[in-house]
Structure formats: C-alpha cells, structure tokens
Design an enzyme around this catalytic site. Structure first.
Site, mmCIF file in Angstrom:
data_model
loop_
_atom_site.group_PDB
_atom_site.id
_atom_site.type_symbol
_atom_site.label_atom_id
_atom_site.label_comp_id
_atom_site.label_asym_id
_atom_site.label_seq_id
_atom_site.Cartn_x
_atom_site.Cartn_y
_atom_site.Cartn_z
ATOM 1 C CD GLU A 13 -23.681 2.865 -52.164
ATOM 2 O OE1 GLU A 13 -24.689 3.499 -52.126
ATOM 3 O OE2 GLU A 13 -22.971 2.307 -53.241
ATOM 4 C CB VAL A 38 -27.071 9.006 -51.204
ATOM 5 C CG1 VAL A 38 -28.393 8.890 -51.731
ATOM 6 C CG2 VAL A 38 -26.332 10.271 -51.790
ATOM 7 C CE LYS A 81 -28.506 11.947 -47.133
ATOM 8 N NZ LYS A 81 -29.478 11.681 -46.067
ATOM 9 N N GLY A 110 -28.227 6.238 -39.382
ATOM 10 C CA GLY A 110 -27.895 5.348 -38.109
ATOM 11 C C GLY A 110 -26.337 4.933 -38.461
HETATM 12 N N1 HSE Z 1 -28.923 12.490 -41.371
HETATM 13 C C1 HSE Z 1 -28.968 11.886 -42.308
HETATM 14 C C2 HSE Z 1 -30.543 11.427 -42.367
HETATM 15 C C3 HSE Z 1 -28.314 10.536 -42.187
HETATM 16 O O1 HSE Z 1 -31.256 11.691 -41.424
HETATM 17 O O2 HSE Z 1 -30.947 10.893 -43.590
HETATM 18 C C4 HSE Z 1 -26.786 10.714 -42.953
HETATM 19 O O3 HSE Z 1 -27.070 10.918 -44.321
#
Ligand code: HSE
Length: 423
Positions: A128, A131, A204, A301
C-alpha cells in the site's frame, strides 16, 4: 493474545515513522485485532541512526540478520533500491515470512517474480505504501474495483514534484530552493533524481496499471518525463490561459491495448486535479461501471506513509488465517499501445523572429498535419516574439511531425517547449 514480531529493513524517514507510530498505537492495535505487534529487529546501514527512538539493541547493519531471524513473522522492506531489496524479500518469503514493502521501483521492475514466489510459498506481499503515501489506493483498486471495468487511471502520484510546482506557482521559491525544502520535509526519495525525472511516478503508474487492467506493466513499458524543463514562464503562461501545470500519470486501456505515461500536463483550472497542491496526491479511477472516483490525500512524508505500512501489517495479521490473499492479480497479458497512437492537445512555447509571415508559416505547418490551434498568445521581445499556442487534440504522431518541421524553420529561434494538455 497472539504476538507478531516485525523486522524492519531501513530506518530512514518512513522506517523510523513506522517504528514510532507502531509503538504509539500498539495497545489500540492489540485491542482492535487481538494481535500484539512488536518490532524486534531493525536493519539500518547508517549507524548514526542506531539507537535513535528505538533501543540500540534492536539494530544491525545486516539485512540478512532480519530476514533469516526465525522469530520474525513480518518483514517490512523500506530500504529502496532494486536488486538488494529483491534478494532480501525473496529470502524472507522463502523463510516463510509475510512481507510489506513501500518499494515502487522494485515492484515495477521485478514485481512479477516476487509475487510468483509469494504465491509458491503461500505468503503475502502487501505494498500500500508504494503508491500515494497515506491514500488507500492499492486496497481500493484491488478489492473494491474488481468489477468496475476500469479503463483509465490518472492523477498526481509524486508529492515532491507537486510540492515544487505548487511553490513555483505561488512564487514561493525557484526549482532548486523548493526541491531542497521537499527533501527537508521528507517528501523526496533519498536520491531525488527519480522524483524530478518522473521515474518515481512512472513506477507508481506501472503498479496502478497492472492492478487496474490485470496485466503486468513494468517500468520499461512506461514513457515518462519529469519537471526539470518547466520554466517559471511556462507556469505563468499556463495560468494566463486558465491552466495549472501538474506532473500527471495516466494509464489507459484502449481497444484491449495499454498505454501508460507520466508527463508534465496543463490541467484546466476547474479540474479536480488543479486543486491538489503541495505534497498531496490524487488518483482518478474511471470505469464503465463506476463513472469516476477520485481518491486524494497526503502522497509523501514519513508519518503519512507509515500509516499505509501499518495498515498492511494489520491486513496481514487479520487475513492470514482466513486464506484471503493479495498477491498478483494479473491474469492476462495485454499488448502495449505505442505513444504515437495516442491523441493529445499540446501547449507550445517558442521564440520566433518578429516579422510578417512567420505566424502564417507555423499555422500552415500545423494545418498541413491537420493539427488545429485552439488559442494563441504573442509577446514581443525586441526583434523576436514569444509565441504560446494551445492545440486541439490530434494524433501525437501528426503533432510531433509538425513540431519537427517548425523547429527546422530559420525563423524559429528556440527549441519549442511542449507540454501536454489534459483531456
Ligand atoms: N518521494 C515520493 C514522492 C514519496 O515525492 O511522492 C514516496 O513515494
């Protein structure tokens, strides 16, 4: 009371948040599930992190000490990277452990083999957190959307780039300064290259497309570009024309063929994606049986993402005796649809000589390829003019051919900047 022992691989932004949140929620999880979740081993290469929050005695620098530990039931992989993570997870599955991972690059590159191994061993891999940060998109797509006949999945799936684009739009700093802030806030990957060049969002989208269309899509199947070429003037022109620029991932099923891509995109100001700001993500699911569903929320985060990791652990402990498993749901192999076969509208910004006939030249090249112009702005800069055009949707191969011809004109003084328009 059942006790489930957890081994963490990685104690960075997400790993340390998982430890803290699990510790804080331990009693509530026990009350809710009857299972006592305890982190008993943590592998972390950076020894300066050993003993921070969690007792130093839990730490090792050796990942195999975690996946080989017979007392551990669930391995949570948060190392990132592809090959070493693949070996550790494979070892954990072979040793009978269930696995939770947030590693989108691993799943988008080598997911099929891991799911197959999990199936063979009768264990679960849940992902989970790979993404959409805290958004429960994987569970919703895998479970609630099975009969939805999804044909399109699109949205904003990278928090770092959305944070940067939002800050640039608001005039809160340039690209480099806002990227540095996104890193400080723990949104960016350890190496933010994959965030800004679109590879994180592409991985993703490969995961989401595989679930949506039940056909395996890997990172190699996704066309992607990032936001490094977006200039403040593109953002300003887009705003003047009624759009905001977002990094949009899209997965489409057209005539039983799949196209997946990630690209900076002009989103009309009234579209739901235009209001997704900062590190928030949003995914729209479109299907014959559901019309459209949008899920949005914090997309990056540590604390936010740790909720997704913990929900996967809770799902494992609450399904392991019922036999309901969530491994690979790809039961068919659909062909890919080439990028040139797609239709799109485009924003173009280009510098030209400011003299009679130049605009007519450009318009006639577009006209010859049947690419129709929807709107146009021209701004004078001495003996040059900046032209900003938006086209109506046309086959991408026709648009690209027109653009190549335009770029070759002697009156054209800059490489044309192009950005897709949503729709
Ligand atoms: N580095 C990713 C982003 C967070 O900035 O969306 C983790 O998937």
């Amino acid at each position: 009371m059942e006790k489930v022992k957890i081994g963490l691989l990685g104690y960075g932004v997400v790993g340390s948040s998982v430890y803290r949140l699990l510790t804080k929620e331990r009693v509530r999880i026990l009350e809710g599930t009857g299972v006592d979740l305890e982190v008993t081993r943590i592998a972390e290469m950076d020894t300066t992190k050993h003993g921070a929050d969690a007792p130093a005695s839990l730490f090792t620098t050796d990942g195999s000490a975690v996946v080989e530990d017979p007392s551990i039931d669930v391995v949570v992989e948060l190392f990132g990277g592809v090959d070493a993570a693949f070996e550790l997870i494979s070892c954990a599955l072979r040793n009978g452990k269930n696995v939770v991972t947030a590693n989108k690059q691993l799943l988008a590159n080598r997911g099929a083999a891991l799911f197959e191994l999990a199936r063979e061993k009768g264990r679960q891999i849940r992902f989970e957190a790979s993404v959409g940060g805290a958004i429960p998109i994987i569970k919703v797509m895998r479970e609630s959307m099975f009969a939805a006949e999804l044909h399109t999945v699109y949205g904003i799936v990278n928090g770092t780039t959305n944070y940067i684009l939002t800050a640039m739009l608001r005039g809160e700093g340039d690209y480099a300064a806002t990227l540095a802030r996104a890193q400080e806030l723990g949104y960016a990957e350890a190496d933010p290259t994959a965030d800004v060049n679109g590879a994180d969002a592409a991985a993703k989208m490969a995961i989401l497309a595989s679930i949506a269309f039940h056909s395996r899509v890997t990172l190699q199947d996704v066309t992607f570009e990032g936001i490094a070429s977006i200039q403040p003037e593109d953002i300003a022109y887009a705003r003047d024309l009624g759009f905001v620029i977002k990094l949009v991932g899209s997965a489409r099923l057209l005539d039983e063929q799949v196209n997946v891509r990630v690209a900076p995109t002009l989103v009309p100001a009234g579209h739901p994606l235009a209001g997704i700001n900062g590190s928030y993500n949003a995914v729209l699911l479109v299907g014959h049986a559901i019309d459209e569903i949008m899920l949005s929320g914090p997309g990056a985060g540590g604390l936010q993402t740790s909720t997704a990791v913990i929900s996967d652990i809770v799902s494992i402990v609450s399904t392991k005796t019922t036999g309901f498993m969530q491994n690979c749901s790809c039961y068919r192999a659909l062909p890919l649809l080439a990028e040139e076969e797609m239709r799109s509208a485009f924003f173009i910004r280009v510098r030209v000589e400011d003299r009679p006939g130049v605009l007519a030249q450009l318009a006639s090249i577009f006209g010859e390829r049947d690419v129709s112009i929807e709107s146009l702005i021209q701004k004078g800069h001495g003996d040059q003019a900046e032209l900003v055009l938006i086209t109506h949707p046309s086959p991408e191969k026709d648009f690209r051919a027109a653009l190549e011809a335009i770029a070759g004109l002697s009156s054209v003084r800059s490489r044309p900047m192009t950005i897709r328009v949503l729709g």
